[in-house]
Scaffold this active site. Sequence first.
Site, short mmCIF file in Angstrom:
data_model
loop_
_atom_site.label_atom_id
_atom_site.label_comp_id
_atom_site.label_asym_id
_atom_site.label_seq_id
_atom_site.Cartn_x
_atom_site.Cartn_y
_atom_site.Cartn_z
N ARG A 6 75.46 63.26 -49.83
CA ARG A 6 76.57 63.75 -50.56
C ARG A 6 77.36 63.55 -51.46
NH1 ARG A 6 79.22 68.89 -48.10
NH2 ARG A 6 80.90 67.40 -48.09
N HIS A 13 81.15 70.39 -50.40
CA HIS A 13 79.44 70.96 -49.99
C HIS A 13 79.79 72.15 -51.44
CE1 HIS A 13 77.41 74.38 -48.62
NE2 HIS A 13 78.64 74.50 -49.25
N TYR A 38 87.36 65.74 -42.67
CA TYR A 38 86.21 65.57 -41.91
C TYR A 38 85.59 64.29 -42.53
CZ TYR A 38 83.33 67.77 -45.03
OH TYR A 38 82.81 68.97 -46.96
#
Lengths: 348, 325
Positions: free
Chosen positions: A251, A255, A264
């Site tokens: 990815r 998100h 993160y």
Amino acid sequence: MPENGVYQVLDPSGRLREGAKPVLDDEFVLEGLRWMLLSRAFDSKATALQRQGRFGVFSPVIGQEASVVGSAMAFEPRTDWLVPQYRELPAYLMWGFPLVKHILNLSGNPVAGRIPDDLKMLPTQVSLAAQLPHAVGLAWGLQIQGKEGVVVTYFGEGSSSEGDFHESCNLAGVTGAPIVFFLQNNQWAISTPRSFQSAARYFADRAAGYGFPGRVVDGNDLLAVYEVTKEAVDRARRGEGPTLIESITYRMSFHNTTDNPSRYQDPKDLEEARARDPIERIEAYLRERGMWSDEKAKEYRAVAAQEIEDALVEAQQAPRPEPAQIFENVFAELTPRQAAQRRELLGE
Amino acid sequence: MAQLTIIEAIRAAILHEMEEDERVMILGLDVGRLGGVFRTTDGLIEKFGRKRVFDTPLAEASIIGSSIGLAISGLIPVAEIQFLGFTHQAFHQLGQQLGRYRYRSRGRFPLQVTVRAPMGGGTKTPEFHPDAIEAQFVQSPAIKVVMPSNPYDAKGMLIEAIRDPDPVLFIEPERLYRKGRAEVPDEAYTVPFGKARVAREGEHITLIGWSAAVEVCEHAAAKLAEEGISAEVLDLRSLVPLDIESMVASVVKTGRCVVVHEAPLSAGFGAEVVATLQEEAFYSLDAPIARVASYDTPYPPATMENLWLPSSARVVNAARKTVNA
């Protein structure tokens, strides 16, 4: 087949791996690239509009274009059913779902975003993995009635931790339903890394526990994804049952538009992922074969941008939902209480 | 016309619909070779084969979830969940998915699906089996929740459910499955949803119940009659759609009401009935409406369940208090 079990046709630089013989003709690959570029262009545009407050929350496909397009190319939308999750825009378009309707759904106008009656496609699903038993039931029902068609359902490695995933694979194995479980392992479930989801070496290894094959493929390799999926589709069509495909990808964006990966994600990981960009890989491959050039790239990108612009304009002109539509499609006939509430809302 | 138990009436309804329409299929745990743990599907696999009578893996969410896909493929699934308490493990597929599919697809995919499950205590079943959780499904506003209390309604309402173009949760009164027989027509007939049934006529007080609680109300009414209190018993039959008109008509007539259900008191469907009656019939009430329900504790071990479930004695007490208020 490389030693680690991940099927690959093209290396990250776009060169054919030794001994690899691509099964797709160049025109078909070019068509795949066209969808990938459209998807990428839509994600950039929608992100820009969202940042200006002109677009709703959405989840971009960025980085996963080969995974989605390569797999979708292996199906026949006239007979096969698409059971999506929510991060597979080019697949919806390839099934014939108009981009304008996708935009309307994202903008909170699902009334105008209804799936046209002649498309074999279910609505997107954000209750993760809940679509999987629907897909199995659909495939099983086609099988019971002797109807043609194979079902593909998309989900992520995070969704595969849900009970619905396990119940669905199990039922598919028992019924031998004609279905392809397409797991996109994009390494992240929002902030939760792949290693937190499962101790299994590969998610596809789980297929053994359900009695059908699991395949692992480089999800950034359009040609490899197509081949592995096509094999699974052919198996299902021959009545040989389900396959679980793990498409290993990354990815390359957030998100969804509310997310902040810098909290993160190690920037090094993202950099490495960018070096494996699926679009650059297939562009390099086609360039090598004399099918791609800077001019063509410009031309394809311009066509995609125009297509998106047209859809955005059309979406703006779509009728806004009427209040009464809150009460549409609840039941074939409203209950007396619902009917009274409808009158109250409308001031009747 | 035959004298049937509820079990036999349910079987007759399924048999009829499967003979009538080859799209109708049943699926669930042990529905095939065993004929269901309560034998409601006895003999059907022999008649219709494994394609239409399918013994599923032990996994409730996928029984309901796959029924959604089966319906989209063109079949009419009648899924059995062995006990309503086991729908805890299928809850998201029932309310959120099955119930919302017509709505979330903007009418593209209406789902003609029936989910059958027995409910209720009094038969000393193990933990979790008897949970009366019907109210939880009413909070998922696009699934019908219906609950017959007798053989005639069981057959007519199940045929209605299978033919309904929308999903129906068909909850069966387990304790009454084989308790007594009643006349049930041999031919197919339907009992429409949203029409309550006056199980017993009365003048002084209305007892409202559904599923096996109707029987409790009927026992209580018989006892109250001995004391000269004439109680009307109203069997709601379906919670969604709800027959508000009949509830109001009965309470306007009697002026008093006790609502009885097997679920724990707090936030049970009785609260909805009481709230509706105070909105619609407040000026006809001669006394506060009482509720008799199970206590707000987890379901107790089998040896204590009769202390916990609403009994006719508790209903009689509540009715006396209400009448004397």
